[in-house]
Design a protein around this motif. Structure first.
Motif, PDB file in Angstrom:
ATOM      1  N   ALA A 286       0.831  -1.205   0.000  1.00 46.15           N
ATOM      2  CA  ALA A 286       0.000   0.000   0.000  1.00 46.15           C
ATOM      3  C   ALA A 286       0.863   1.251   0.000  1.00 46.15           C
ATOM      4  O   ALA A 286       0.577   2.221  -0.721  1.00 46.15           O
ATOM      5  N   HIS A 289       2.285   1.684  -3.426  1.00 44.78           N
ATOM      6  CA  HIS A 289       1.224   2.110  -4.348  1.00 44.78           C
ATOM      7  C   HIS A 289       0.922   3.603  -4.202  1.00 44.78           C
ATOM      8  O   HIS A 289       0.722   4.310  -5.192  1.00 44.78           O
ATOM      9  N   LEU A 290       0.931   4.084  -2.972  1.00 47.23           N
ATOM     10  CA  LEU A 290       0.638   5.496  -2.720  1.00 47.23           C
ATOM     11  C   LEU A 290       1.836   6.404  -2.984  1.00 47.23           C
ATOM     12  O   LEU A 290       1.696   7.629  -2.988  1.00 47.23           O
ATOM     13  N   LEU A 292       4.472   6.815  -1.003  1.00 42.81           N
ATOM     14  CA  LEU A 292       4.793   7.532   0.230  1.00 42.81           C
ATOM     15  C   LEU A 292       6.305   7.702   0.387  1.00 42.81           C
ATOM     16  O   LEU A 292       7.073   6.771   0.146  1.00 42.81           O
ATOM     17  N   LYS A 299      -2.724   6.940   6.211  1.00 43.23           N
ATOM     18  CA  LYS A 299      -3.048   6.839   4.788  1.00 43.23           C
ATOM     19  C   LYS A 299      -3.190   5.394   4.331  1.00 43.23           C
ATOM     20  O   LYS A 299      -3.829   5.127   3.306  1.00 43.23           O
ATOM     21  N   VAL A 300      -2.602   4.478   5.067  1.00 43.06           N
ATOM     22  CA  VAL A 300      -2.575   3.073   4.655  1.00 43.06           C
ATOM     23  C   VAL A 300      -3.734   2.276   5.242  1.00 43.06           C
ATOM     24  O   VAL A 300      -4.408   1.516   4.538  1.00 43.06           O
ATOM     25  N   LEU A 303      -7.164   1.471   3.390  1.00 43.92           N
ATOM     26  CA  LEU A 303      -7.046   1.742   1.956  1.00 43.92           C
ATOM     27  C   LEU A 303      -7.599   0.578   1.130  1.00 43.92           C
ATOM     28  O   LEU A 303      -7.364  -0.596   1.449  1.00 43.92           O
ATOM     29  N   GLU A 309      -4.160  -2.642  -9.474  1.00 37.79           N
ATOM     30  CA  GLU A 309      -3.206  -1.854  -8.692  1.00 37.79           C
ATOM     31  C   GLU A 309      -2.258  -2.762  -7.915  1.00 37.79           C
ATOM     32  O   GLU A 309      -1.059  -2.472  -7.805  1.00 37.79           O
ATOM     33  N   THR A 313       1.817  -2.984  -8.583  1.00 36.47           N
ATOM     34  CA  THR A 313       2.738  -2.736  -7.471  1.00 36.47           C
ATOM     35  C   THR A 313       3.646  -3.940  -7.237  1.00 36.47           C
ATOM     36  O   THR A 313       4.854  -3.788  -6.998  1.00 36.47           O
TER      37      THR A 313
END
Length: 394
Positions: A286, A289-290, A292, A299-300, A303, A309, A313
């Motif tokens: 995650a 993917h974001l 970060l 944020k994770v 999600l 996706e 990743t």
């Protein structure tokens, strides 16, 4: 994710907005340091707590094959607020899949981490706590002996939980991330030495309380594979496409033993079902993917990732050299050799039961413990306040 990243993530939880904790059927907690062991109720007796006027504190410790994690929290509304925490990668299960024993260096690393956990427990004096150990101590022939040493030297007592309890606690901890409209979900927890799966089926009715979600487990399985054991068998540093596929095939062999395997596949084809993953593997994916720059739990956790996706990743990660994995802020040196073995376990699950989406959970056993302890005390408080009348109305 590096150890320092995870520590920072835990520290950032301190006094943050409360985590929603649905009530649960009450999995009894076990006593901690020096507490007696009543046959029925294993919760710790109430401690003298200088913070009592602000509400009692609860603690949950999860000693796994790879990590040592502690959470200390206070009830808040229908959930809880994290007060303090600790996490460290200790690799307690290093070599267990090969030698069958906990190694001296691994035990020393773990003792130091547990010593810091002990200090935090002493500082906060939780009213209730449950301290558990999982696969490394279950599988190692000297696992119980090591926990006796922990008790003698540090004064804290850990219980080795069985695989079913581990799966139920993970479900309880992640319950409120299951989509409200879902007819079912497959929750998986990729650990260091084992991985737990639980199929939740709501077609006969969904529990009114999300914390009772474990009552909807139709089938579950504990796979004798985790990121550490897969890395020790196949290697985790230079992982070619062929090595990765060999890892996936190895895990898939175990998945064929899942009771209701075909029925779950049929349900996914005809009903709204999603995956929910709780592990460092899924949270790392995650974070990648974001994009970060550093791991951010806010944020994770929760999600949603679509199938394509996850595919993309994983492709990027598989093409990433070991040195780049070490340098990546969402992976780091401590996980650089474990993330691809974890991805292989995840990939085997995805191929066996393909769903359109997976929900990422940065929560699990510790949260499940806290929820169950708090719920048990709420139920006890209600029973004391409103005692049941006897049959003659007296």
């Amino acid at each position: 994710m590096t150890d320092s990243d995870r520590s920072a993530a835990v520290s950032s939880l301190t006094e943050e907005p409360a985590i929603r904790a649905p009530s649960s059927p009450g999995l009894a907690g076990r006593a901690g340091a020096g507490a007696p062991r009543p046959p029925a109720d294993k919760r710790t007796p109430a401690a003298t707590n200088p913070r009592r006027h602000r509400g009692p504190l609860y603690a949950a410790l999860d000693l796994g094959t790879n990590n040592c994690r502690l959470l200390i929290a206070r009830p808040h509304d229908h959930g809880f607020r994290v007060i303090d925490g600790f996490t460290r990668i200790v690799r307690l299960g290093e070599g267990v899949s090969v030698k069958g024993r906990l190694g001296d260096a691994a035990m020393e690393r773990t003792m130091e981490a547990l010593r810091q956990c002990r200090n935090k427990l002493r500082e906060h004096q939780p009213a209730r706590m449950r301290l558990i150990a999982t696969e490394a101590c279950r599988a190692a022939e000297n696992g119980a002996e090591f926990l006796e040493r922990v008790k003698a030297e540090l004064g804290i007592e850990l219980e080795i939980v069985d695989r079913r309890t581990e799966a139920e606690l993970a479900v309880t901890g992640c319950a409120d991330l299951i989509e409200a409209t879902a007819q079912g979900a497959l929750m998986f927890d990729i650990g260091g030495g084992s991985s737990e799966l639980a199929w939740l089926d709501f077609r006969g009715g969904r529990p009114k309380s999300q914390g009772r979600m474990s009552a909807s487990i139709r089938s579950w399985q504990s796979l004798p594979v985790g990121v550490v054991s897969i890395a020790e068998k196949f290697g985790g540093i230079d992982v070619t496409h062929d090595v990765f596929e060999a890892m996936v095939s190895h895990v898939s062999e175990h998945l064929r033993q899942f009771r209701g395997r075909e029925k779950l596949r049929q349900m996914i084809a005809t009903h709204p079902v999603h995956l929910i993953g709780t592990s460092g593997t899924v949270t790392t994916l995650a974070g990648l993917h974001l994009g970060l720059e550093r791991y951010e739990r806010q944020k994770v956790d929760g999600l949603w990732m679509k199938r394509d996706e996850v595919d993309e990743t994983m492709k990027v990660l598989l093409g990433m050299p070991f040195e780049r994995r070490v340098a990546h802020p969402c992976i780091g040196r401590d996980r650089a050799d474990l993330v691809l073995p974890g991805c292989a376990i995840f990939e085997a699950i995805r191929r066996e039961w393909p769903t359109e989406r997976v929900r990422v959970a940065d929560r699990g056993l510790r949260e499940g413990i806290l929820i169950s302890l708090m719920d048990a005390d709420r139920a006890h408080s209600r029973a004391s306040r409103y005692p049941r009348r006897n049959g003659n109305g007296g």
